[in-house]
Design a protein around this motif. Structure first.
Motif, PDB file in Angstrom:
ATOM      1  N   GLY A  17       0.822  -1.198   0.000  1.00  0.00           N
ATOM      2  CA  GLY A  17       0.000   0.000   0.000  1.00  0.00           C
ATOM      3  C   GLY A  17       0.858   1.250   0.000  1.00  0.00           C
ATOM      4  O   GLY A  17       2.074   1.193  -0.202  1.00  0.00           O
ATOM      5  N   VAL A  18       0.217   2.366   0.237  1.00  0.00           N
ATOM      6  CA  VAL A  18       0.885   3.668   0.154  1.00  0.00           C
ATOM      7  C   VAL A  18       1.151   4.211   1.557  1.00  0.00           C
ATOM      8  O   VAL A  18       0.294   4.118   2.443  1.00  0.00           O
ATOM      9  CB  VAL A  18       0.010   4.662  -0.641  1.00  0.00           C
ATOM     10  N   ILE A  19       2.337   4.757   1.760  1.00  0.00           N
ATOM     11  CA  ILE A  19       2.684   5.364   3.034  1.00  0.00           C
ATOM     12  C   ILE A  19       1.814   6.607   3.241  1.00  0.00           C
ATOM     13  O   ILE A  19       1.833   7.532   2.427  1.00  0.00           O
ATOM     14  CB  ILE A  19       4.174   5.756   3.089  1.00  0.00           C
ATOM     15  N   VAL A  20       1.054   6.612   4.346  1.00  0.00           N
ATOM     16  CA  VAL A  20       0.155   7.724   4.657  1.00  0.00           C
ATOM     17  C   VAL A  20       0.807   8.684   5.645  1.00  0.00           C
ATOM     18  O   VAL A  20       0.658   9.898   5.536  1.00  0.00           O
ATOM     19  CB  VAL A  20      -1.176   7.194   5.225  1.00  0.00           C
ATOM     20  N   GLU A  21       1.510   8.121   6.621  1.00  0.00           N
ATOM     21  CA  GLU A  21       2.241   8.931   7.596  1.00  0.00           C
ATOM     22  C   GLU A  21       3.624   8.324   7.782  1.00  0.00           C
ATOM     23  O   GLU A  21       3.755   7.099   7.886  1.00  0.00           O
ATOM     24  CB  GLU A  21       1.504   8.988   8.932  1.00  0.00           C
ATOM     25  N   THR A  22       4.647   9.166   7.813  1.00  0.00           N
ATOM     26  CA  THR A  22       6.031   8.695   7.924  1.00  0.00           C
ATOM     27  C   THR A  22       6.328   8.235   9.351  1.00  0.00           C
ATOM     28  O   THR A  22       5.611   8.572  10.298  1.00  0.00           O
ATOM     29  CB  THR A  22       7.006   9.804   7.507  1.00  0.00           C
ATOM     30  N   PRO A  23       7.402   7.459   9.538  1.00  0.00           N
ATOM     31  CA  PRO A  23       7.704   6.851  10.840  1.00  0.00           C
ATOM     32  C   PRO A  23       7.960   7.869  11.952  1.00  0.00           C
ATOM     33  O   PRO A  23       8.573   8.904  11.740  1.00  0.00           O
ATOM     34  CB  PRO A  23       8.962   6.030  10.549  1.00  0.00           C
ATOM     35  N   VAL A  24       7.461   7.512  13.145  1.00  0.00           N
ATOM     36  CA  VAL A  24       7.748   8.265  14.362  1.00  0.00           C
ATOM     37  C   VAL A  24       8.273   7.285  15.408  1.00  0.00           C
ATOM     38  O   VAL A  24       7.921   6.098  15.397  1.00  0.00           O
ATOM     39  CB  VAL A  24       6.493   8.989  14.899  1.00  0.00           C
ATOM     40  N   PHE A  25       9.114   7.765  16.304  1.00  0.00           N
ATOM     41  CA  PHE A  25       9.721   6.896  17.308  1.00  0.00           C
ATOM     42  C   PHE A  25       8.659   6.293  18.217  1.00  0.00           C
ATOM     43  O   PHE A  25       7.738   6.975  18.672  1.00  0.00           O
ATOM     44  CB  PHE A  25      10.733   7.689  18.144  1.00  0.00           C
TER      45      PHE A  25
END
Length: 210
Positions: A17-25
């Motif tokens: 699928g498509v990345i909707v929100e980028t990674p957070v710690f």
């Protein structure tokens, strides 16, 4: 990436699928940092399931994820309890064991295979549209004597079959991971919009009948 056949493990998930929100710690364990991001996977109906993915810094250092990237994720469903306002909240994520960025034309898919034990009495009900539904809580064992408790939902004939199952029955299922919005009325009378995550069952078998 080679996708293994269902049944080789008791808990496998494959998403594209498509990345909707980028990674957070998220947290750190034994010196290794883990992050979470959200991937959107479209159903055939056009509805987009927005799913939480947990990834280690080792994989994240290989792939620099941006909103709009199409990603192929293979891993397992993991669950853990979190204290929120004095109450236990069950968090459900897809733990990425492997990942790669792919072209947009790869197409969306969402595949889950689970094998585990029913740990609560299945609850049958009827949807507002008159369709038979059954809620199942499945305990799936993993390493180090731990288990993941995964909510699943069966429909139609699978729901009728699931209603006859008992706590302790071992079952296997295939389906998809889905997100579902609902409205929760709080103790103070206010209504809060929430999101539930569960496995929608496509095929269901009682392992004890094999």
């Amino acid at each position: 990436m080679i996708i293994p056949e269902a049944g080789l493990e008791t808990n496998t998930v494959h998403l594209c699928g498509v990345i909707v929100e980028t990674p957070v710690f998220s947290h750190q364990t034994y010196g290794e940092s883990f992050y979470t991001f959200i991937i959107g996977v479209e159903r055939n109906s056009g509805y987009e399931d927005k799913l939480n993915v947990m990834i280690s810094e080792r994989l994240l250092n290989v792939y620099k994820l941006s909103v709009g990237d199409t990603a192929l994720v293979s891993g397992q469903i993991r669950t853990y309890n979190e204290q929120v306002d004095g109450k236990n909240k069950l968090n459900i994520v897809v733990f990425a064991r492997d990942m790669e960025l792919v072209g947009f034309d790869e197409g969306h898919f969402n595949q889950v295979y689970l094998e585990g034990f029913i740990c609560k009495t299945p609850i049958g009900r009827v949807s507002p549209l008159g369709r038979r539904i059954c809620d199942i809580m499945l305990a799936v064992n993993r390493m180090y004597n731990k288990s993941d408790y995964i909510p699943c939902i069966a429909w139609g004939r699978n729901a009728i079959f699931a209603e006859g199952l008992e706590v302790g029955n071992k079952i296997s299922l295939t389906g998809r991971m889905q997100s579902r919005e609902y409205r929760k009325r709080l103790d103070d009378g206010n209504v809060e919009q929430r999101v539930a995550f569960e496995v929608s069952i496509l095929q269901l078998e009682n392992c004890e009948e094999w």
